[in-house]
Design an enzyme around this catalytic site. Structure first.
Site, PDB file in Angstrom:
ATOM      1  N   ARG A  86       0.852  -1.203   0.000  1.00  7.78           N
ATOM      2  CA  ARG A  86       0.000   0.000   0.000  1.00  7.78           C
ATOM      3  C   ARG A  86       0.879   1.242   0.000  1.00  7.78           C
ATOM      4  O   ARG A  86       0.600   2.234  -0.650  1.00  7.78           O
ATOM      5  CB  ARG A  86      -0.947  -0.009   1.216  1.00  7.78           C
ATOM      6  CG  ARG A  86      -1.591   1.348   1.468  1.00  7.78           C
ATOM      7  CD  ARG A  86      -2.841   1.300   2.331  1.00  7.78           C
ATOM      8  NE  ARG A  86      -2.806   0.410   3.451  1.00  7.78           N
ATOM      9  CZ  ARG A  86      -2.177   0.659   4.624  1.00  7.78           C
ATOM     10  NH1 ARG A  86      -1.500   1.765   4.799  1.00  7.78           N
ATOM     11  NH2 ARG A  86      -2.231  -0.235   5.597  1.00  7.78           N
ATOM     12  N   TYR A 144     -16.764  17.883 -13.777  1.00  7.75           N
ATOM     13  CA  TYR A 144     -17.221  16.500 -13.926  1.00  7.75           C
ATOM     14  C   TYR A 144     -18.270  16.196 -12.844  1.00  7.75           C
ATOM     15  O   TYR A 144     -18.084  16.552 -11.673  1.00  7.75           O
ATOM     16  CB  TYR A 144     -16.015  15.563 -13.822  1.00  7.75           C
ATOM     17  CG  TYR A 144     -16.404  14.123 -13.618  1.00  7.75           C
ATOM     18  CD1 TYR A 144     -17.167  13.455 -14.566  1.00  7.75           C
ATOM     19  CD2 TYR A 144     -16.013  13.426 -12.483  1.00  7.75           C
ATOM     20  CE1 TYR A 144     -17.549  12.134 -14.378  1.00  7.75           C
ATOM     21  CE2 TYR A 144     -16.385  12.110 -12.288  1.00  7.75           C
ATOM     22  CZ  TYR A 144     -17.162  11.469 -13.240  1.00  7.75           C
ATOM     23  OH  TYR A 144     -17.525  10.171 -13.032  1.00  7.75           O
ATOM     24  N   ASP A 168      -7.559  19.737 -13.361  1.00  4.35           N
ATOM     25  CA  ASP A 168      -7.955  18.401 -13.810  1.00  4.35           C
ATOM     26  C   ASP A 168      -7.623  18.338 -15.303  1.00  4.35           C
ATOM     27  O   ASP A 168      -8.273  18.989 -16.122  1.00  4.35           O
ATOM     28  CB  ASP A 168      -9.452  18.187 -13.548  1.00  4.35           C
ATOM     29  CG  ASP A 168      -9.874  16.756 -13.845  1.00  4.35           C
ATOM     30  OD1 ASP A 168      -9.284  16.135 -14.738  1.00  4.35           O
ATOM     31  OD2 ASP A 168     -10.814  16.268 -13.182  1.00  4.35           O
TER      32      ASP A 168
HETATM   33  N1  PLP Z   1     -12.223  14.029 -13.747  1.00 10.97           N
HETATM   34  C1  PLP Z   1     -12.819  14.011 -14.947  1.00 10.97           C
HETATM   35  C2  PLP Z   1     -12.689  15.203 -15.848  1.00 10.97           C
HETATM   36  C3  PLP Z   1     -13.545  12.894 -15.352  1.00 10.97           C
HETATM   37  O1  PLP Z   1     -14.138  12.893 -16.559  1.00 10.97           O
HETATM   38  C4  PLP Z   1     -13.651  11.783 -14.461  1.00 10.97           C
HETATM   39  C5  PLP Z   1     -14.427  10.588 -14.840  1.00 10.97           C
HETATM   40  O2  PLP Z   1     -15.116  10.578 -15.823  1.00 10.97           O
HETATM   41  C6  PLP Z   1     -13.034  11.849 -13.210  1.00 10.97           C
HETATM   42  C7  PLP Z   1     -12.311  12.984 -12.886  1.00 10.97           C
HETATM   43  C8  PLP Z   1     -13.150  10.705 -12.219  1.00 10.97           C
HETATM   44  O3  PLP Z   1     -12.298   9.653 -12.597  1.00 10.97           O
HETATM   45  P1  PLP Z   1     -12.560   8.097 -12.275  1.00 10.97           P
HETATM   46  O4  PLP Z   1     -13.786   7.688 -13.020  1.00 10.97           O
HETATM   47  O5  PLP Z   1     -11.315   7.438 -12.751  1.00 10.97           O
HETATM   48  O6  PLP Z   1     -12.748   7.971 -10.810  1.00 10.97           O
END
Ligand code: PLP
Length: 397
Positions: free
Chosen positions: A54, A107, A179
């Protein structure tokens, strides 16, 4: 297993070369997968480089190194999902009473996480349209600890100026995180544009084959990178050994995939734009930053190395029209997610953004007729023919 540093090379070279030939025992070109959850001590109080998987795994070390190199950061932490990477950031930087500023059209899963945890008092959140300068300044006047930027945004591909927002956020005393899931480091390098941190859903372009859930946080500052690694182990969100291997394998072809997907997306965007100009157009609105009339086109040109492979459009018509269109598609799979080699289509209101209330979706401009496309690496003419027959089917009552 050491990890060869690759400095001074271009993205495609880093993605392929970083971490190869590191196995000294057998000379494996590809780093081996170490599945053991635990590691023996050489003697009393004499741990090796790793003691428990981990906390540290040789294969995860390699992929973290590659991720840090690709984003130009000091260190990276690979996590079990994109959401756990975002949750890790909030755990490290936000305490009760602290403020997070997030995009109003982020998101849907991120929105749900911030909204639910803020309701439980973990921290406060303001969702703001970051392309609205005065709304952003008002939010920053409340002295947030962390500002999340998502550009291009999901699903409307809104573009915001990373450098400008980072400058304002830093003046307000906040850390900034971008992001970068929608573009990958091949097309956008937020740390070079002033961000402190980058977060990824590695499930998407970085892996690229729709067979893995993983995330990552990359930090510019080595002390922050160390802190993130400590917390990732502490709360137990680090990525597994086999997932590290899959992710590394996906990253090897990142540049080739993303560039081909982007070329296909540009061809499809042109096709959809032509359709939108037709007399009885079935394409109401088209969102693709590569189009000159897209409001974020100029910023995208400046801060991105390309326009990416995601696009959205509104299909004109009622629910039955939507049904006919989606049922007729053969090459675009109706599925959530994005960034894989296969083309996907999603109905955002009922799928990716169902976690947002109808009111929040409306505020973010996400209508019930919006469809989001993740363009794959298939032949672009086949993709266009598929869309063409679906439009015909949609028009036939
Ligand atoms: N950030 C964005 C822009 C996403 O489109 C997503 C998932 O679609 C995520 C974060 C979350 O990622 P995960 O589905 O791998 O948990």
């Amino acid at each position: 297993m050491g990890c060869k540093q690759i400095a001074g090379f271009k993205q495609a070279t880093i993605a392929v070369q970083s971490g190869i030939n590191v196995d000294e025992q057998y000379g494996c070109v590809v780093p081996p997968v170490y599945l053991s959850s635990t590691y023996n001590f050489t003697g009393f109080n004499e741990p090796r480089a790793h003691d428990y998987s981990r906390r540290g795994n040789p294969g995860r070390d390699v992929v973290q190194q590659v991720l840090a190199e690709l984003e130009g950061g000091a260190g990276a932490v690979m996590t079990s999902s994109g959401m756990s990477a975002i949750h890790l950031l909030c755990t490290v930087f936000l305490q009760p009473g602290d403020l997070l500023v997030a995009p109003h059209d982020c998101y849907g899963g991120s929105y749900r996480l911030f909204d639910s945890l803020s309701r439980r008092g973990a921290y406060n959140v303001i969702f703001v349209d970051q392309s609205d300068g005065s709304a952003l300044k008002q939010a920053l006047a409340q002295k947030p600890k962390l500002v999340l930027i998502e550009t291009p945004s999901n699903p409307l591909l809104r573009i915001v100026d990373i450098r400008y927002i980072c400058e304002l956020a830093h003046e307000a005393g906040a850390l900034t995180v971008v992001d970068n899931t929608f573009l990958s480091p091949v097309l956008q390098k937020p740390l070079d544009l002033g961000a402190d941190l980058v977060v990824h859903s590695c499930t998407k372009y970085l892996n690229g084959h729709s067979d893995l859930i993983a995330g990552a946080v990359i930090a510019k500052d080595p002390a922050i990178a160390e802190d993130l690694a400590w917390w990732a182990n502490n709360i137990g969100v680090t990525g597994g050994a086999f997932d590290s291997y899959l992710l590394l394998r996906g990253i090897r072809t990142l540049s080739a995939r993303v560039l081909l997907q982007q070329n296909n997306a540009a061809v499809i965007a042109e096709y959809l734009q032509k359709r939108s100009l037709q007399k009885q157009s079935q394409v109401k609105k088209l969102y693709y930053p590569g189009l000159k009339d897209h409001p974020g086109h100029d910023i995208a040109r400046q801060q991105q190395a390309g326009f990416g492979a995601m696009l959205s459009f509104e299909l004109d018509g009622d629910e039955q029209t939507m049904h006919r269109f989606l049922s007729a598609l053969k090459l675009f799979t109706l599925a959530e997610s994005l960034g894989g080699v296969e083309s996907l289509i999603s109905h955002t209101a009922t799928m990716t953004h169902a976690g947002m209330s109808a009111e929040a979706r409306e505020q973010a401009g996400i209508t019930d007729s919006l469809l989001r496309i993740s363009v794959g690496i298939e032949d672009s003419q086949d993709l266009i023919a598929d869309l063409d027959s679906a439009f015909q089917a949609a028009a036939t009552r």
